[in-house]
Design a protein around this motif. Structure first.
Motif, PDB file in Angstrom:
ATOM      1  N   GLU A 111       0.812  -1.260   0.130  1.00 53.55           N
ATOM      2  CA  GLU A 111       0.019  -0.040  -0.039  1.00 53.55           C
ATOM      3  C   GLU A 111       0.942   1.154   0.058  1.00 53.55           C
ATOM      4  O   GLU A 111       1.914   1.173   0.664  1.00 53.55           O
ATOM      5  CB  GLU A 111      -0.872   0.147   1.120  1.00 53.55           C
ATOM      6  N   HIS A 113       0.913   5.051   1.404  1.00 51.96           N
ATOM      7  CA  HIS A 113       0.080   6.070   2.006  1.00 51.96           C
ATOM      8  C   HIS A 113       0.384   7.576   2.002  1.00 51.96           C
ATOM      9  O   HIS A 113       1.763   7.792   1.948  1.00 51.96           O
ATOM     10  CB  HIS A 113       0.204   5.710   3.674  1.00 51.96           C
ATOM     11  N   GLU A 114      -0.483   8.416   1.856  1.00 52.58           N
ATOM     12  CA  GLU A 114      -0.016   9.848   1.827  1.00 52.58           C
ATOM     13  C   GLU A 114      -1.014  10.659   2.698  1.00 52.58           C
ATOM     14  O   GLU A 114      -2.104  10.598   2.552  1.00 52.58           O
ATOM     15  CB  GLU A 114      -0.190  10.452   0.314  1.00 52.58           C
ATOM     16  N   GLY A 115      -0.347  11.475   3.507  1.00 49.75           N
ATOM     17  CA  GLY A 115      -1.295  12.318   4.362  1.00 49.75           C
ATOM     18  C   GLY A 115      -1.098  13.825   3.758  1.00 49.75           C
ATOM     19  O   GLY A 115      -0.199  14.086   2.662  1.00 49.75           O
ATOM     20  N   GLU A 118       2.846  14.908   3.666  1.00 46.79           N
ATOM     21  CA  GLU A 118       3.286  14.281   2.729  1.00 46.79           C
ATOM     22  C   GLU A 118       2.915  14.668   1.208  1.00 46.79           C
ATOM     23  O   GLU A 118       4.044  14.743   0.440  1.00 46.79           O
ATOM     24  CB  GLU A 118       3.381  12.488   2.804  1.00 46.79           C
ATOM     25  N   ALA A 124       5.879   9.902  -0.029  1.00 45.42           N
ATOM     26  CA  ALA A 124       4.723   8.873   0.367  1.00 45.42           C
ATOM     27  C   ALA A 124       5.339   7.751   1.331  1.00 45.42           C
ATOM     28  O   ALA A 124       6.740   7.633   1.123  1.00 45.42           O
ATOM     29  CB  ALA A 124       4.115   8.355  -0.872  1.00 45.42           C
ATOM     30  N   ARG A 125       4.399   7.295   1.850  1.00 48.67           N
ATOM     31  CA  ARG A 125       5.215   5.997   2.548  1.00 48.67           C
ATOM     32  C   ARG A 125       4.580   4.635   1.877  1.00 48.67           C
ATOM     33  O   ARG A 125       3.125   4.441   1.816  1.00 48.67           O
ATOM     34  CB  ARG A 125       4.946   6.117   4.173  1.00 48.67           C
ATOM     35  N   SER A 127       3.733   0.737   2.567  1.00 48.21           N
ATOM     36  CA  SER A 127       3.715  -0.321   3.506  1.00 48.21           C
ATOM     37  C   SER A 127       3.422  -1.586   3.046  1.00 48.21           C
ATOM     38  O   SER A 127       2.770  -1.793   1.983  1.00 48.21           O
ATOM     39  CB  SER A 127       2.810  -0.057   4.709  1.00 48.21           C
ATOM     40  N   SER A 138       7.745  -0.829   6.531  1.00 45.78           N
ATOM     41  CA  SER A 138       7.293   0.442   5.550  1.00 45.78           C
ATOM     42  C   SER A 138       8.379   1.144   5.437  1.00 45.78           C
ATOM     43  O   SER A 138       9.662   0.882   6.151  1.00 45.78           O
ATOM     44  CB  SER A 138       6.141   1.049   6.513  1.00 45.78           C
TER      45      SER A 138
END
Length: 165
Positions: A111, A113-115, A118, A124-125, A127, A138
């Motif tokens: 996956e 992940h972006e907040g 970010e 992005a991260r 995981s 991650s």
């Protein structure tokens, strides 16, 4: 020296984006401001009430916040990854270094992940989870394009390796 080798750090791993440093500072801004406000409130009360010991209590929030502010750049530089032929290697940590290799055939899901912070910094991260519950991992601070490339690579190689088992 090969072109791929020039992107690697001194330890042979690809570093994460340096934009993770200001993103982490911005993400911790509210707790840091709260700690600073508590320290200031303790000092003001110590002066007004003449309670000298309350001035010492003001040091506690500062001692909690200071290591994070000072060590964040070094912690980010300690993050790295390398996608090899058979596995993904992820390293982190300054004093307590952790290097984990995850075979592609064990990867079950990936996956990105972006907040909001970010996205603002274009990182992005990624995981991933594996068949084993203790090997999930991650990688934070990847440029968006690199996160997409790594997600595709992990998914594709994971499917290939799993079919060969």
């Amino acid at each position: 020296m090969s072109p791929a080798r020039t992107l690697l750090g001194a330890d042979g791993l690809r570093p994460v984006s340096p934009r993770l440093i200001p993103a982490r500072y911005l993400g911790g801004l509210i707790p840091d401001l709260i700690a600073l406000a508590l320290a200031v409130a303790c000092v003001v009360l110590a002066v007004r009430l003449d309670w000298w010991w309350l001035g010492l209590v003001a040091l506690v929030p500062l001692l909690v916040v200071a290591p994070g502010l000072i060590l964040t750049p070094r912690r980010v530089r300690a993050l790295g990854y390398l996608d090899r032929d058979e596995d993904l290697v992820v390293a982190s940590g300054i004093m307590f270094r952790s290097v984990t290799g995850t075979p592609y055939g064990r990867v079950q899901s990936v996956e990105i992940h972006e907040g909001p912070i970010e996205r603002r910094f274009g990182i992005a991260r990624i995981s991933y989870s594996t068949a084993s519950t203790d090997v999930d991992g991650s990688i934070p601070g990847l440029p968006r394009e690199e996160a997409e490339r790594l997600r595709e690579l992990l998914t594709t190689r994971g499917i290939e390796r799993m079919q060969s088992l």
